[in-house]
Scaffold this motif. Structure first.
Motif, PDB file in Angstrom:
ATOM      1  N   ARG A  84       0.849  -1.186   0.000  1.00  0.00           N
ATOM      2  CA  ARG A  84       0.000   0.000   0.000  1.00  0.00           C
ATOM      3  C   ARG A  84       0.891   1.245   0.000  1.00  0.00           C
ATOM      4  O   ARG A  84       1.747   1.417   0.881  1.00  0.00           O
ATOM      5  N   VAL A 124      -1.938  -1.487  -3.517  1.00  0.00           N
ATOM      6  CA  VAL A 124      -3.106  -0.864  -2.893  1.00  0.00           C
ATOM      7  C   VAL A 124      -2.797   0.626  -2.872  1.00  0.00           C
ATOM      8  O   VAL A 124      -1.905   1.068  -2.142  1.00  0.00           O
ATOM      9  N   THR A 375      -4.631  -1.219   6.957  1.00  0.00           N
ATOM     10  CA  THR A 375      -3.671  -0.612   6.043  1.00  0.00           C
ATOM     11  C   THR A 375      -2.569   0.166   6.754  1.00  0.00           C
ATOM     12  O   THR A 375      -1.693   0.724   6.086  1.00  0.00           O
TER      13      THR A 375
END
Length: 477
Positions: A84, A124, A375
């Motif tokens: 991410r 991501v 995340t």
């Protein structure tokens, strides 16, 4: 039950905290390019006019812009299934309202995506992670201006069209619920200060922040709608800074106060982005404070039509609150609380609460019933580079291990948890203090708070431990 076979193990970073190269290849200034270095005891300064006597850490960061291949190879060696990261808006549209995007910026991220694809690492992507062009802040006063909605949608569409073949998971914004706090006026809202101030001492104008937040919601919804037109397989997620709250006592006033604070701070943004409407408790709070955000019927339709489909959040700590007076306090990334006698704390006074993560997972999954992804999660510590190039960080292993155990229990409880991104998988600049010595990564970067050092990368003990965790899909902790 354990972790799913296709569980997305990985790490997380943000452009303004790793890339550096702040004016290279056509990039414009971002809002964090005017925020100085600070420390746990000396707050960062926001300097509307550049003062060369100060050091601005985001301008150098860890030089990922020139070292991304090396860094991604290290992520791949750990076995990352996902990564991410964010795209710098000012690298694509240097002034925010440019007619055409900056091709050099687009090429940089395309090269990053190609490198990730080479190692089968799923990106991501955060579209806006506190890295808003400074020109938007100065020209439009950031998200307070409705014109910025269309500028953001244009930016987002540019990304969707250019990177359609590489990206499935998108996060329109990062931690926008922090706009309920004054210190996020610049980072989340791009609300430009009229004069130099500390990061924690930004001018408090609740109404301005709430109007900015409404425009962010509309921008997110419109971007989601446009994204789904481009590719129906795109997935869009929230990104909530979830600061889990406990009543410090069992006094009914404490329980009620924490419940209401939790609704407003932790739930408002996800309720709007996943349910498509302002919740009653937020509307009532705005009414009580005399704030009119001018929510039209057209706005309501837009919010409904542009909802996200999975829930992501950051989790570092819990806080305790009370209507009574307690002397001992703790701090944190964006807020502190009353000292919880049942929890240990980091060197930076952040409470460590793995069980709170399980509680939070159950809470959000029960509320939204959509797939959940963590995340951000991690611990900032002083790491020591030994003479032989090793870094012993058992405290990081213990922290993450304890949180993974609680995640596993939450999955056994029935939570549909699809991924875990350890924050600062490589050392990066801390947002709250601007420091490098508060390190989060599995990878050590040889640079200090003032950008001095070789920038050489070293593997910490936690690097090898996390590699084994991923190889065993969470069975070998």
């Amino acid at each position: 039950m354990g972790f799913k076979e296709n569980f997305l193990w990985g790490g997380a970073t943000a452009a303004n905290q790793i890339e550096g190269a702040y004016l290279e290849d056509g990039k414009g200034l971002s809002v964090y390019d005017i925020v100085t270095v600070g420390s746990h005891t000396n707050p960062r300064l926001i300097t509307p006019k550049i003062d060369e006597e100060h050091f601005y850490p985001s301008r150098i960061s860890i030089d990922h812009y020139h070292r991304y291949k090396e860094d991604i190879a290290l992520f791949a060696e750990m076995g990352f299934k996902a990564y991410r990261f964010s795209i710098s808006w000012a690298r694509i549209f240097p002034n925010g309202d440019d007619e055409q995007p900056n091709e050099k910026g687009l090429e940089f991220y395309e090269n990053v995506f190609k490198e990730l694809k080479k190692y089968n690492i799923e990106p991501v992507v955060t579209i806006s992670h506190s890295d808003i062009p400074l020109a938007i802040a100065t020209k439009f006063n950031g998200w307070t201006n409705e014109k910025v909605i269309d500028l953001y949608v244009k930016y987002a569409k540019t990304l969707f069209e250019r990177y359609e073949q590489y990206v499935t998971y998108w996060l329109p914004f990062n931690e926008i619920n922090n706009l309920f706090l004054p210190l996020s006026a610049l980072g989340q809202g791009a609300i430009f200060p009229k004069e130099e101030c500390t990061f924690q001492g930004q001018a408090d104008d609740f109404e301005t922040r709430m109007k900015a937040l409404k425009n962010i919601f509309l921008a997110s919804a419109k971007a989601v709608k446009e994204g789904r037109k481009i590719n129906s397989k795109f997935h869009f997620g929230t990104m909530i800074c979830h600061i889990t709250r406990y009543p410090r006592t069992c006094h009914p006033d404490d329980v009620l106060a924490v419940f209401k604070n939790d609704l407003l701070y932790n739930n408002t943004c996800a309720d709007i982005m996943l349910k498509g409407e302002y919740p009653f408790y937020t509307l009532k709070e705005l009414e009580k404070r005399g704030v009119d955000i001018n929510l039209t019927e057209e706005d309501k339709t837009t919010l409904k039509e542009g909802i996200c489909d999975y829930y992501t959040f950051s989790y570092y700590q819990s806080i305790s609150e009370s209507t009574l007076k307690f002397d001992e306090q703790t701090s944190g990334n964006i807020m502190g609380g009353i000292k919880n006698p049942y929890l240990k704390e980091t060197e930076w006074d952040w409470p460590i609460d793995p069980v709170g993560l399980r509680y939070t997972l159950l809470k959000v999954y029960d509320r939204y019933k959509v797939p959940v992804m963590i995340t951000e999660n991690g611990i900032g510590c002083r790491d020591v580079l030994n003479e032989d190039g090793t870094i012993n960080d058992p405290y990081r292993v213990e922290y993450i291990k304890d949180h993974l155990i609680e995640m596993q229990k939450a999955i056994d409880d029935g939570v549909d948890l699809i991924g875990y991104m350890a924050w600062g998988c490589i050392d990066l600049v801390s947002v709250s203090t601007g420091e490098m010595k508060k390190r989060y990564g599995f990878i050590y970067v040889d640079t200090d708070d003032l950008g001095n050092g070789s920038f050489k990368r070293y593997k910490k003990d936690s690097f090898y431990w996390y590699k084994k965790v991923i190889e065993s899909n969470g069975e070998n902790l």
